[in-house]
Write a protein that holds these residues in place. Structure first.
Motif, PDB file in Angstrom:
ATOM      1  N   UNK A 170      49.705  37.277  50.316  1.00 34.59           N
ATOM      2  CA  UNK A 170      49.060  37.908  49.161  1.00 34.59           C
ATOM      3  C   UNK A 170      49.792  37.567  47.874  1.00 34.59           C
ATOM      4  N   UNK A 171      51.108  37.644  47.904  1.00 31.86           N
ATOM      5  CA  UNK A 171      51.897  37.366  46.712  1.00 31.86           C
ATOM      6  C   UNK A 171      51.854  35.881  46.355  1.00 31.86           C
ATOM      7  N   UNK A 172      51.858  35.031  47.382  1.00 32.63           N
ATOM      8  CA  UNK A 172      51.764  33.593  47.105  1.00 32.63           C
ATOM      9  C   UNK A 172      50.435  33.247  46.446  1.00 32.63           C
ATOM     10  N   UNK A 173      49.343  33.883  46.895  1.00 36.31           N
ATOM     11  CA  UNK A 173      48.053  33.655  46.257  1.00 36.31           C
ATOM     12  C   UNK A 173      48.085  34.065  44.793  1.00 36.31           C
ATOM     13  N   UNK A 174      48.770  35.164  44.492  1.00 31.48           N
ATOM     14  CA  UNK A 174      48.880  35.631  43.107  1.00 31.48           C
ATOM     15  C   UNK A 174      49.606  34.589  42.253  1.00 31.48           C
ATOM     16  N   UNK A 175      50.766  34.113  42.730  1.00 29.03           N
ATOM     17  CA  UNK A 175      51.534  33.125  41.957  1.00 29.03           C
ATOM     18  C   UNK A 175      50.786  31.799  41.854  1.00 29.03           C
ATOM     19  N   UNK A 176      50.088  31.428  42.920  1.00 28.67           N
ATOM     20  CA  UNK A 176      49.342  30.170  42.880  1.00 28.67           C
ATOM     21  C   UNK A 176      48.206  30.249  41.877  1.00 28.67           C
ATOM     22  N   UNK A 177      47.516  31.362  41.828  1.00 30.09           N
ATOM     23  CA  UNK A 177      46.436  31.528  40.849  1.00 30.09           C
ATOM     24  C   UNK A 177      46.968  31.471  39.420  1.00 30.09           C
ATOM     25  N   UNK A 178      48.137  32.075  39.187  1.00 29.60           N
ATOM     26  CA  UNK A 178      48.739  32.003  37.855  1.00 29.60           C
ATOM     27  C   UNK A 178      49.063  30.560  37.479  1.00 29.60           C
ATOM     28  N   UNK A 215      65.405  24.922  48.280  1.00 25.19           N
ATOM     29  CA  UNK A 215      64.261  24.700  47.392  1.00 25.19           C
ATOM     30  C   UNK A 215      64.300  25.614  46.171  1.00 25.19           C
ATOM     31  N   UNK A 216      63.701  25.126  45.103  1.00 18.92           N
ATOM     32  CA  UNK A 216      63.469  25.924  43.913  1.00 18.92           C
ATOM     33  C   UNK A 216      61.972  26.188  43.802  1.00 18.92           C
ATOM     34  N   UNK A 217      61.623  27.401  43.430  1.00 17.51           N
ATOM     35  CA  UNK A 217      60.217  27.744  43.307  1.00 17.51           C
ATOM     36  C   UNK A 217      59.896  29.005  44.076  1.00 17.51           C
ATOM     37  N   UNK A 218      58.616  29.221  44.302  1.00 14.89           N
ATOM     38  CA  UNK A 218      58.151  30.400  45.036  1.00 14.89           C
ATOM     39  C   UNK A 218      58.041  30.048  46.516  1.00 14.89           C
ATOM     40  N   UNK A 219      58.726  30.807  47.341  1.00 15.90           N
ATOM     41  CA  UNK A 219      58.746  30.540  48.776  1.00 15.90           C
ATOM     42  C   UNK A 219      58.112  31.719  49.501  1.00 15.90           C
ATOM     43  N   UNK A 220      57.169  31.416  50.406  1.00 11.68           N
ATOM     44  CA  UNK A 220      56.469  32.477  51.118  1.00 11.68           C
ATOM     45  C   UNK A 220      56.413  32.165  52.606  1.00 11.68           C
ATOM     46  N   UNK A 221      56.408  33.239  53.386  1.00 16.11           N
ATOM     47  CA  UNK A 221      56.116  33.117  54.824  1.00 16.11           C
ATOM     48  C   UNK A 221      54.672  33.551  55.008  1.00 16.11           C
ATOM     49  N   UNK A 222      53.843  32.639  55.472  1.00 14.52           N
ATOM     50  CA  UNK A 222      52.429  32.939  55.613  1.00 14.52           C
ATOM     51  C   UNK A 222      52.133  33.708  56.889  1.00 14.52           C
ATOM     52  N   UNK A 273      59.112  50.026  44.550  1.00 14.28           N
ATOM     53  CA  UNK A 273      59.356  49.868  45.986  1.00 14.28           C
ATOM     54  C   UNK A 273      58.071  49.499  46.720  1.00 14.28           C
ATOM     55  N   UNK A 274      56.951  50.131  46.318  1.00 17.54           N
ATOM     56  CA  UNK A 274      55.667  49.822  46.940  1.00 17.54           C
ATOM     57  C   UNK A 274      55.245  48.383  46.626  1.00 17.54           C
ATOM     58  N   UNK A 275      55.480  47.950  45.381  1.00 14.38           N
ATOM     59  CA  UNK A 275      55.171  46.568  45.016  1.00 14.38           C
ATOM     60  C   UNK A 275      56.005  45.589  45.832  1.00 14.38           C
ATOM     61  N   UNK A 276      57.271  45.956  46.027  1.00 17.18           N
ATOM     62  CA  UNK A 276      58.159  45.111  46.828  1.00 17.18           C
ATOM     63  C   UNK A 276      57.654  45.006  48.257  1.00 17.18           C
ATOM     64  N   UNK A 277      57.247  46.142  48.822  1.00 17.33           N
ATOM     65  CA  UNK A 277      56.744  46.153  50.201  1.00 17.33           C
ATOM     66  C   UNK A 277      55.440  45.369  50.300  1.00 17.33           C
ATOM     67  N   UNK A 278      54.573  45.533  49.297  1.00 19.24           N
ATOM     68  CA  UNK A 278      53.259  44.896  49.342  1.00 19.24           C
ATOM     69  C   UNK A 278      53.314  43.397  49.107  1.00 19.24           C
ATOM     70  N   UNK A 279      54.352  42.907  48.432  1.00 19.53           N
ATOM     71  CA  UNK A 279      54.398  41.501  48.037  1.00 19.53           C
ATOM     72  C   UNK A 279      55.385  40.669  48.838  1.00 19.53           C
ATOM     73  N   UNK A 280      56.146  41.284  49.734  1.00 17.52           N
ATOM     74  CA  UNK A 280      57.176  40.548  50.467  1.00 17.52           C
ATOM     75  C   UNK A 280      57.026  40.716  51.971  1.00 17.52           C
ATOM     76  N   UNK A 281      57.419  39.689  52.669  1.00 19.72           N
ATOM     77  CA  UNK A 281      57.432  39.728  54.132  1.00 19.72           C
ATOM     78  C   UNK A 281      58.559  40.652  54.587  1.00 19.72           C
ATOM     79  N   UNK A 282      58.273  41.664  55.408  1.00 19.95           N
ATOM     80  CA  UNK A 282      59.311  42.643  55.767  1.00 19.95           C
ATOM     81  C   UNK A 282      60.458  42.070  56.581  1.00 19.95           C
ATOM     82  N   UNK A 283      60.217  40.986  57.314  1.00 21.48           N
ATOM     83  CA  UNK A 283      61.282  40.425  58.159  1.00 21.48           C
ATOM     84  C   UNK A 283      62.234  39.546  57.361  1.00 21.48           C
ATOM     85  N   UNK A 284      61.687  38.591  56.612  1.00 23.06           N
ATOM     86  CA  UNK A 284      62.521  37.595  55.947  1.00 23.06           C
ATOM     87  C   UNK A 284      62.837  37.926  54.491  1.00 23.06           C
TER      88      UNK A 284
END
Length: 337
Positions: free
Chosen positions: A205-213, A262-269, A188-199
């Motif tokens: 932060x999570x997008x940077x992680x996936x982009x680095x990978x 879209x397909x892929x990783x989608x983030x709200x910056x 649950x903490x990982x979910x909160x830390x890696x996702x935008x609470x509204x959308x």
């Protein structure tokens, strides 16, 4: 498997009451009045705790009363009947029980020294009783044959080991339950830390992680990736005219739209900025068509048309990235594209 405290303590009280009832009958047959009177009172005590204390969740009261009763029972019976009856084995069983109950009762967890002090007190009582038996002759002797006394010793010792086994199983179950709870809380903490609470989309932060990978894979394999930057033009008008609540609802609708398109990783910056990371699931030739379709169907979202008329979407695409660029540089290029 989860064990409710109410069930656990009720079970413990009723089992203890049954054990004392059996002892009552045994010593009634042997006609040792102090022993069977005491066991009658102990039986009543445990039934009372099951009926009164358990519904009121007075588990600490049960813990304290049980500790006192077992210590007194083991010591008194040993001094009255002799060491050979094996009643002090209950004192040994009390050690792991006291630690288990101390660490599973919420109010006792704050006092880590309590089970240690209690354990030392039990050990001291055990040693003192053993020494006392060397100098104090039992009150009741020759009340039963050696075979009967051996049977009593075996019964008491076996019961003590079964009690230890029972609480060991309880401890194992509760440890696994706590591990599952901890894992769920971490998720649950990982979910909160890696996702935008509204959308519910990925956050920066999570997008940077996936982009680095993706960059690491690109360095090793030469694979290419693309980014699509989506800005909502004139979004401020929605907040100014219809209020921030309407703006939040619109952002959620846009997030759902992007996930469908879209397909892929989608983030709200943040604010009205969204980014989509495409790491090979979509071919390079398909990306411009995807972006174009996104622009043309944006106004067809399932939302109030008077609100959608205030805004539009701008899309920038960056392909064939230099994999050593940091995220800020890539997004700046994407935003300018």
């Amino acid at each position: 498997l989860s064990i409710d405290n109410s069930f656990k303590y009720s079970f413990i009280c009723y089992v203890a009451a049954c054990i004392h009832l059996i002892v009552t009958v045994t010593f009634f047959i042997l006609d040792i009045a102090p022993v069977y009177y005491y066991n009658i009172l102990s039986t009543i005590l445990y039934i009372y705790m099951a009926v009164v204390f358990v519904p009121q969740e007075k588990y600490i009261h049960i813990f304290i009363c049980s500790i006192i009763e077992i210590v007194f029972h083991s010591t008194a019976f040993t001094l009255l009947l002799g060491w050979d009856w094996g009643y002090m084995s209950y004192m040994i069983a009390l050690l792991p029980i006291s630690f288990y109950l101390s660490l599973t009762l919420p109010k006792m967890r704050r006092h880590l020294l309590s089970p240690i002090i209690l354990g030392l007190a039990i050990c001291a009582c055990f040693v003192i009783t053993r020494i006392a038996c060397l100098y104090i002759k039992p009150r009741y002797t020759n009340i039963a044959s050696p075979e009967f006394m051996t049977a009593g010793f075996c019964l008491n010792t076996t019961t003590s080991f079964l009690i230890i086994l029972f609480f060991s199983i309880l401890f194992s179950i509760e440890i696994r339950q706590m591990q599952r709870t901890l894992m769920q809380e971490n998720e649950n903490l990982d979910e909160i830390a890696s996702h935008d609470p509204l959308t519910g989309l990925l956050n920066r932060r999570s997008m940077e992680f996936h982009l680095n990978k993706v960059m690491d894979v690109a360095k090793k394999t030469g694979a290419q990736f693309s980014l699509i930057m989506a800005d909502i033009d004139d979004f401020k008008k929605v907040n100014d005219i219809h209020g921030h609540n309407m703006g939040d609802q619109l952002l959620v609708c846009i997030a759902n739209f992007l996930q469908a398109e879209c397909e892929g990783f989608i983030a709200r910056l943040g604010g009205d900025e969204f980014v989509i990371l495409l790491d090979g699931g979509v071919s390079a030739d398909e990306i411009p068509d995807m972006a174009e379709h996104m622009i043309t169907t944006f106004k067809e979202m399932d939302f109030r048309k008077d609100v959608l008329s205030l805004i539009s979407i701008s899309v920038g695409i960056i392909r064939d990235q230099e994999v050593k660029q940091p995220l800020d540089n890539i997004l700046a290029k994407c935003d300018a594209a």
